[in-house]
Scaffold this active site. Structure first.
Site, mmCIF file in Angstrom:
data_model
loop_
_atom_site.group_PDB
_atom_site.id
_atom_site.type_symbol
_atom_site.label_atom_id
_atom_site.label_comp_id
_atom_site.label_asym_id
_atom_site.label_seq_id
_atom_site.Cartn_x
_atom_site.Cartn_y
_atom_site.Cartn_z
ATOM 1 N N GLY A 11 0.836 -1.211 0.000
ATOM 2 C CA GLY A 11 0.000 0.000 0.000
ATOM 3 C C GLY A 11 0.864 1.251 0.000
ATOM 4 O O GLY A 11 1.892 1.288 0.667
ATOM 5 N N VAL A 23 16.859 8.497 -0.781
ATOM 6 C CA VAL A 23 17.705 7.380 -1.250
ATOM 7 C C VAL A 23 18.527 7.835 -2.457
ATOM 8 O O VAL A 23 19.752 7.657 -2.510
ATOM 9 C CB VAL A 23 16.826 6.153 -1.630
ATOM 10 C CG1 VAL A 23 17.649 5.094 -2.349
ATOM 11 C CG2 VAL A 23 16.167 5.562 -0.386
ATOM 12 N N VAL A 24 17.834 8.462 -3.409
ATOM 13 C CA VAL A 24 18.499 8.861 -4.655
ATOM 14 C C VAL A 24 19.581 9.912 -4.385
ATOM 15 O O VAL A 24 20.732 9.780 -4.829
ATOM 16 C CB VAL A 24 17.450 9.398 -5.670
ATOM 17 C CG1 VAL A 24 18.131 10.013 -6.890
ATOM 18 C CG2 VAL A 24 16.509 8.273 -6.086
ATOM 19 N N ARG A 72 0.926 -5.031 -5.742
ATOM 20 C CA ARG A 72 1.028 -6.281 -4.992
ATOM 21 C C ARG A 72 1.354 -7.339 -6.048
ATOM 22 O O ARG A 72 0.837 -7.288 -7.157
ATOM 23 C CB ARG A 72 -0.265 -6.581 -4.268
ATOM 24 C CG ARG A 72 -0.728 -5.357 -3.444
ATOM 25 C CD ARG A 72 -1.428 -5.717 -2.177
ATOM 26 N NE ARG A 72 -2.062 -4.533 -1.615
ATOM 27 C CZ ARG A 72 -1.690 -3.952 -0.474
ATOM 28 N NH1 ARG A 72 -0.698 -4.426 0.236
ATOM 29 N NH2 ARG A 72 -2.331 -2.890 -0.022
ATOM 30 N N ASP A 127 -0.227 2.375 8.586
ATOM 31 C CA ASP A 127 -0.766 1.632 9.729
ATOM 32 C C ASP A 127 0.074 1.690 11.000
ATOM 33 O O ASP A 127 -0.413 1.337 12.079
ATOM 34 C CB ASP A 127 -0.960 0.155 9.340
ATOM 35 C CG ASP A 127 -2.037 -0.012 8.290
ATOM 36 O OD1 ASP A 127 -2.990 0.789 8.306
ATOM 37 O OD2 ASP A 127 -1.919 -0.911 7.447
ATOM 38 N N ARG A 154 -17.366 16.604 14.012
ATOM 39 C CA ARG A 154 -17.736 17.079 15.353
ATOM 40 C C ARG A 154 -18.616 18.332 15.263
ATOM 41 O O ARG A 154 -19.574 18.478 16.015
ATOM 42 C CB ARG A 154 -16.456 17.391 16.142
ATOM 43 C CG ARG A 154 -16.691 17.855 17.554
ATOM 44 C CD ARG A 154 -15.372 18.166 18.214
ATOM 45 N NE ARG A 154 -14.733 16.981 18.757
ATOM 46 C CZ ARG A 154 -15.073 16.422 19.921
ATOM 47 N NH1 ARG A 154 -16.049 16.934 20.636
ATOM 48 N NH2 ARG A 154 -14.457 15.372 20.362
ATOM 49 N N MET A 169 -8.944 3.213 9.099
ATOM 50 C CA MET A 169 -8.166 2.050 8.660
ATOM 51 C C MET A 169 -7.432 1.403 9.826
ATOM 52 O O MET A 169 -7.176 2.045 10.849
ATOM 53 C CB MET A 169 -7.194 2.453 7.565
ATOM 54 C CG MET A 169 -7.877 2.579 6.213
ATOM 55 S SD MET A 169 -6.702 2.876 4.895
ATOM 56 C CE MET A 169 -7.770 2.715 3.462
ATOM 57 N N ARG A 171 -6.495 -2.884 9.979
ATOM 58 C CA ARG A 171 -7.048 -4.231 10.009
ATOM 59 C C ARG A 171 -6.527 -5.011 11.218
ATOM 60 O O ARG A 171 -7.266 -5.662 11.915
ATOM 61 C CB ARG A 171 -6.707 -4.978 8.713
ATOM 62 C CG ARG A 171 -7.948 -5.365 7.941
ATOM 63 C CD ARG A 171 -7.609 -5.921 6.587
ATOM 64 N NE ARG A 171 -7.309 -4.854 5.643
ATOM 65 C CZ ARG A 171 -6.367 -4.904 4.713
ATOM 66 N NH1 ARG A 171 -5.615 -5.961 4.589
ATOM 67 N NH2 ARG A 171 -6.176 -3.893 3.901
ATOM 68 N N GLY A 185 -10.582 13.425 21.403
ATOM 69 C CA GLY A 185 -11.479 13.281 22.553
ATOM 70 C C GLY A 185 -12.674 12.391 22.292
ATOM 71 O O GLY A 185 -13.787 12.666 22.760
ATOM 72 N N HIS A 249 -10.194 5.480 1.730
ATOM 73 C CA HIS A 249 -8.877 5.745 1.142
ATOM 74 C C HIS A 249 -8.389 7.181 1.242
ATOM 75 O O HIS A 249 -7.223 7.435 0.902
ATOM 76 C CB HIS A 249 -8.847 5.261 -0.312
ATOM 77 C CG HIS A 249 -8.616 3.786 -0.397
ATOM 78 N ND1 HIS A 249 -9.655 2.884 -0.341
ATOM 79 C CD2 HIS A 249 -7.482 3.061 -0.464
ATOM 80 C CE1 HIS A 249 -9.161 1.655 -0.394
ATOM 81 N NE2 HIS A 249 -7.843 1.737 -0.461
HETATM 82 P P1 ATP Z 1 0.795 -2.546 3.648
HETATM 83 O O1 ATP Z 1 1.189 -2.635 5.108
HETATM 84 O O2 ATP Z 1 0.558 -1.161 3.233
HETATM 85 O O3 ATP Z 1 -0.286 -3.518 3.259
HETATM 86 P P2 ATP Z 1 2.758 -4.418 2.730
HETATM 87 O O4 ATP Z 1 4.145 -4.245 2.263
HETATM 88 O O5 ATP Z 1 2.571 -5.173 4.014
HETATM 89 O O6 ATP Z 1 2.099 -2.990 2.799
HETATM 90 P P3 ATP Z 1 1.671 -6.642 1.196
HETATM 91 O O7 ATP Z 1 0.603 -6.648 0.163
HETATM 92 O O8 ATP Z 1 1.516 -7.510 2.389
HETATM 93 O O9 ATP Z 1 1.884 -5.103 1.573
HETATM 94 O O10 ATP Z 1 3.046 -7.067 0.503
HETATM 95 C C1 ATP Z 1 3.509 -6.406 -0.666
HETATM 96 C C2 ATP Z 1 4.167 -7.389 -1.594
HETATM 97 O O11 ATP Z 1 5.308 -7.991 -0.956
HETATM 98 C C3 ATP Z 1 3.310 -8.580 -2.006
HETATM 99 O O12 ATP Z 1 2.423 -8.286 -3.048
HETATM 100 C C4 ATP Z 1 4.371 -9.576 -2.444
HETATM 101 O O13 ATP Z 1 4.831 -9.286 -3.733
HETATM 102 C C5 ATP Z 1 5.507 -9.306 -1.446
HETATM 103 N N1 ATP Z 1 5.437 -10.295 -0.348
HETATM 104 C C6 ATP Z 1 4.586 -10.314 0.701
HETATM 105 N N2 ATP Z 1 4.795 -11.398 1.492
HETATM 106 C C7 ATP Z 1 5.799 -12.093 0.907
HETATM 107 C C8 ATP Z 1 6.479 -13.312 1.224
HETATM 108 N N3 ATP Z 1 6.168 -14.033 2.287
HETATM 109 N N4 ATP Z 1 7.489 -13.701 0.396
HETATM 110 C C9 ATP Z 1 7.821 -12.972 -0.685
HETATM 111 N N5 ATP Z 1 7.219 -11.837 -1.033
HETATM 112 C C10 ATP Z 1 6.224 -11.380 -0.266
#
Ligand code: ATP
Length: 319
Positions: A11, A23-24, A72, A127, A154, A169, A171, A185, A249
């Site tokens: 996300g 970084v860059v 993802r 999160d 409010r 948000m 989960r 509050g 969102h």
């Molecule tokens: P957010 O907290 O915002 O959801 P996140 O990085 O936890 O971000 P995920 O969707 O859980 O989001 O993971 C992002 C991507 O990382 C996944 O789509 C996948 O490509 C890779 N990933 C997640 N878990 C694994 C794993 N166990 N092994 C390899 N790659 C992984």
């Protein structure tokens, strides 16, 4: 190390751009070339990779989202996908990688490290659910977005003498709900980490009502309960006119706060330092305002803990 890569994954969160910029610029400052990998691990597998210059990251420090886009990618969960990624990195002559994302993205980064590719993780998620850092990039901005929305709600809650349920948000982590509820509050805050008793919620509402309160705010983390369901129960059982707002969102977007920009700049630059020092296989973070790093193994093993004292405080202050 002469050439590194950077990607954003999972996300998006406000401040990711400031982290990419750090970084860059930090790498180029040390005469290291930087390649941007677009669309997270999906772009890594397909080779969607381009060189970034100092100017490529100009005018982005204040923008939400991520200029590298994010995705993802199911394929990257497989060893085959991961090895394809390593192959692409080698093809482009990239010797180290910075992954900006949440704990899922760190799982992927850990796998790259296990395949022998030096990788460092930067925590970017609204999160605030990553152990090993007090704050993640984007949390402060999301929090301020929520607070701004609750302040507006409010006003109308007061004018109409209504009860408002606001679903935010979170989960698995209740940080956004807890911090925004405390900052605004709220009468009641429901978080996934703590079981709630609906009778207790109703009792607190009634107590407030009996002492002359004309409106109430209840903040619900999406992982604790459905805001709509809670609203229905209050309406039916307490007989209070209730409205529900699911913020959704909008919490992910917007210009990052100063705090997130500074955090992102510090963590992005520190990630490059670790790569240059040969200290890969780690995530960077900030604890007690000091820059820290933890191995992916440790960081992913420990569960994120919400500050339960803050939760208790919110109850004491909303009597
Ligand atoms: P957010 O907290 O915002 O959801 P996140 O990085 O936890 O971000 P995920 O969707 O859980 O989001 O993971 C992002 C991507 O990382 C996944 O789509 C996948 O490509 C890779 N990933 C997640 N878990 C694994 C794993 N166990 N092994 C390899 N790659 C992984």
């Amino acid at each position: 190390m002469k050439r590194i890569g950077v990607l954003t994954s999972g996300g998006d969160s406000p401040g990711m751009n400031a982290a990419i910029r750090a970084v860059v610029r930090k790498a180029i400052y040390h005469d290291i070339e930087v390649y941007g990998i677009y669309y997270g691990y999906a772009g890594l597998i397909s080779g969607n990779i381009q060189k970034l210059e100092v100017g490529s990251v100009g005018d982005i420090i204040h923008r939400g989202g991520t200029m590298l886009y994010t995705a993802r990618c199911e394929e990257f969960r497989t060893e085959e996908g991961q090895l394809k990624g390593v192959e692409q990195l080698k093809k482009f002559g990239i010797e180290g990688l910075v992954v900006i994302g949440g704990d899922g993205s760190f799982q992927g980064a850990k796998k790259l490290t296990e395949h022998g590719f030096p990788t460092v993780g930067v925590p970017g998620t609204i999160d605030n659910d990553i152990s090993g850092t007090d704050f993640t990039i984007g949390f402060d901005t999301a929090l301020n977005t929520v607070i701004d929305a609750i302040d507006k709600i409010r006003d109308t809650a007061t004018s109409h003498e209504r009860t408002y349920v606001i679903e935010v948000m979170g989960r698995d982590a209740g940080d956004i709900a807890l911090w925004s509820g405390l900052a605004d509050g709220a009468e009641t805050i429901l978080i996934p980490e703590e079981k709630y008793d609906i009778d207790d919620v109703l009792k607190r509402l009634k107590r407030g009502h009996d002492r002359g309160k004309t409106h109430s705010i209840i903040v619900v983390a999406e992982g604790a309960a459905s805001g709509v369901e809670i609203g229905k129960i209050i309406d039916e059982r307490a007989g209070l006119e209730t409205r529900v707002t699911v913020l959704g969102h909008i919490q992910r977007g917007g210009s990052p706060t100063a705090s997130d920009r500074v955090l992102a700049s510090r963590l992005g630059a520190y990630a490059v330092e670790l790569l240059l020092d040969g200290e890969a296989g780690k995530m960077v973070g900030v604890q007690k305002n000091e820059l820290v790093s933890h191995s992916f193994d440790d960081a992913l093993k420990f569960e994120h803990k919400l500050d339960i004292n803050m939760y208790n405080l919110s109850k004491e202050l909303s009597i």
